[in-house]
Structure formats: C-alpha cells, structure tokens
Design an enzyme around this catalytic site. Structure first.
Site, PDB file in Angstrom:
ATOM      1  N   TYR A 108      -3.735  -0.589   9.995  1.00  0.00           N
ATOM      2  CA  TYR A 108      -3.557  -0.891   8.565  1.00  0.00           C
ATOM      3  C   TYR A 108      -2.157  -0.458   8.112  1.00  0.00           C
ATOM      4  O   TYR A 108      -1.450  -1.197   7.431  1.00  0.00           O
ATOM      5  CB  TYR A 108      -4.621  -0.139   7.769  1.00  0.00           C
TER       6      TYR A 108
ATOM      7  N   SER B   5       0.841  -1.202   0.000  1.00  0.00           N
ATOM      8  CA  SER B   5       0.000   0.000   0.000  1.00  0.00           C
ATOM      9  C   SER B   5       0.868   1.241   0.000  1.00  0.00           C
ATOM     10  O   SER B   5       2.045   1.187   0.392  1.00  0.00           O
ATOM     11  CB  SER B   5      -0.875  -0.008   1.268  1.00  0.00           C
TER      12      SER B   5
HETATM   13  C1  GCO Z   1      -7.417   5.104   3.775  1.00  0.00           C
HETATM   14  C2  GCO Z   1      -7.365   4.167   2.593  1.00  0.00           C
HETATM   15  C3  GCO Z   1      -5.918   3.891   2.243  1.00  0.00           C
HETATM   16  C4  GCO Z   1      -5.751   3.382   0.833  1.00  0.00           C
HETATM   17  C5  GCO Z   1      -4.869   2.222   0.662  1.00  0.00           C
HETATM   18  C6  GCO Z   1      -4.115   2.433  -0.616  1.00  0.00           C
HETATM   19  O1  GCO Z   1      -8.227   4.902   4.674  1.00  0.00           O
HETATM   20  O2  GCO Z   1      -6.605   6.064   3.745  1.00  0.00           O
HETATM   21  O3  GCO Z   1      -8.065   2.963   2.820  1.00  0.00           O
HETATM   22  O4  GCO Z   1      -5.386   3.085   3.245  1.00  0.00           O
HETATM   23  O5  GCO Z   1      -6.908   3.016   0.236  1.00  0.00           O
HETATM   24  O6  GCO Z   1      -3.964   2.086   1.656  1.00  0.00           O
HETATM   25  O7  GCO Z   1      -3.021   1.607  -0.672  1.00  0.00           O
END
Ligand code: GCO
Length: 257
Positions: free
Chosen positions: A161, A148
């Site tokens: 995440y 990501s």
């Molecule tokens: C958020 C998103 C991001 C991106 C993802 C792209 O909440 O900022 O979900 O995390 O979508 O990481 O790689």
C-alpha cells in the site's frame, strides 16, 4: 477578481469518483454533489452501488452509478465512453478506489503485491488516461488522486500500500507536468487516519487507537467529511493555478516527529 464562493461552485460539472459505493469515496461524491456537481459513482458491486446512488438521489442530489472494474483496461475504456455518452463529458475525476492488505513484508505474496499495486496505482493511471483524452480535447479538466499519509511515510505491515501510494504521489506530479498545458490541473489529497471500513481493525484496537490519538497533533482520528472541503477546492475554479500538489488532511501528523 473578487474572490467569492462562486469559485467553489461545481454546478454543471460532471464528477466521476471511483470506488465511491462506500467509505471516503462515497463521502467525497456526496460532498461534490452538494457543491453542485453531477456525480458518477463507481464500484464493482452493482447492488451496493445502486444503494449508494439511491441515497444521494433521496437527498435530492444528481447521481448516477456505473459498475466497472477500474483495474481492467477494457472495462475502463467501455465505461468511460458510456458515462460520457449518458452523463456527459467528465470534468472532474477523483481516483479514489483503493484496497489495503496488511502483512509483514517478508510474508507478502506476489499475488497480493500485484493486487494492491493494480488497484491503488495502475487503476488511477488507466482511468486518468481514458478521461484525460476528453479533457485534452476540451482543454479543461480536474484530476484528484487520493494519495495517503503513506505517500510520505511508512509503518510496518503495509508495504504494498505504501509503495503504491508513494507511486501515486509521483504519478500525480507526472500527470500535472504533462497535462497542465491542456488546462488540466492534477493534484492529490493525502488522508491521515480516518475511521473507515478499511481501518476498522485499527480503530477497534485500543492500543492502535491510543497510538493514533497520541501521534496525531489534533489528538483524534479524522472524520470523512473533513476531506470534502479540500476536494471541492481541487475540483473547482478556486484551484485553477494549483497543479502537482498533495494536500495532506492528517491532523498535523506529517508536520510532527
Ligand atoms: C494503515 C492504514 C493507513 C491509512 C491510510 C491513510 O493500515 O496504517 O490503512 O494506510 O488509513 O493510508 O491515508
């Protein structure tokens, strides 16, 4: 060697894409199938998975579906063994399954933390470990971890995440380090901001939508289909000497302050 499109041909290859009933995973599976691969879709919900497989088969593509929970070692072990018996040895693994849980870090509960880390980091470890054993025996394989933009940077409310995706970047390098000697190339793809179900709350928010368009040099969200080319490249012979790399598909965000 004359560089031709043959390097990108996945005909005869079996590709497992985790979390591919919908979203980026489904798009990646479709793209690999269109490049010639036999694709094995995965999801936890059997009904949604069957629908995804049917859509690919209706398009004339070679697709199979196996419902299993990528966070449970026993389920993974049984599923990989069954897939390799029924669909054939797995040549390409795309560790795509992932979840997002948003909350201020000081409010994140331990259960949520563990759920995100289990799905976004431990599952890629478990699935890759079981798939790599066959790749090592055959002395060939491709593993693509869907990292990501958050493997490199953070933003408020997505700490679990971000931690998991940062770990997945380094796990990609660790896998590349240990398995290159077996002719297994392990790389990552790091998407920027794409309009997927996971991000619906974001792109439907006018302020966030405007921020993304202003922060991204391409001045737009990515289209899921724009991940297919990098995935086919990393799944094919065209990347036979590429390992431990993360290809960011982000419209230029990471290049820009
Ligand atoms: C958020 C998103 C991001 C991106 C993802 C792209 O909440 O900022 O979900 O995390 O979508 O990481 O790689």
């Amino acid at each position: 060697m004359i560089v031709g499109t043959g390097q990108f041909d996945l005909t005869g290859r079996v590709a497992l894409v985790t979390g591919s009933s919908q979203g980026l995973g489904f798009t990646l599976a479709r793209g690999l199938a269109e490049a010639g691969a036999t694709v094995v879709l995965n999801g936890r919900g059997a009904e949604r998975l069957a629908g995804a497989v049917e859509r690919l088969r209706d398009a004339g593509l070679d697709a199979h579906g196996y419902a299993f929970d990528v966070t449970r070692r026993e389920d993974v072990a049984a599923a990989i063994a069954r897939i390799e018996r029924e669909a054939g040895p797995i040549d390409v693994l795309v560790n795509n399954a992932g979840i997002q849980r948003r909350a201020p870090l000081e409010q994140v509960g331990e259960a949520v933390w563990r759920e995100v880390l289990d799905t976004n980091l431990t599952a890629p470890f478990l699935v890759a470990q079981h798939v790599a054993r066959g790749m090592i025996a055959r002395r060939a394989g491709k593993i693509i971890n869907i990292c990501s933009l958050m493997s490199e940077v953070g933003r408020p409310t997505i700490a679990p995440y971000t931690a998991a995706k940062g770990g997945l970047k380094m796990l990609t390098k660790a896998m590349a380090t240990e398995w290159a000697r077996h002719n297994i190339q392990v790389n990552g793809i790091g998407p920027g901001y794409f309009k997927t179900e996971m991000n619906r709350a974001l792109f439907e928010d006018e302020q966030f939508d405007a921020w993304i368009k202003g922060r991204t040099p391409a001045q737009r969200w990515g289209a899921p289909e724009e991940l297919i080319g990098p995935a086919v490249f990393l799944a094919s012979d065209a990347s036979s000497f590429v390992s431990g790399q993360i290809i960011y598909v982000d419209g230029g965000i990471l290049a820009t302050l």
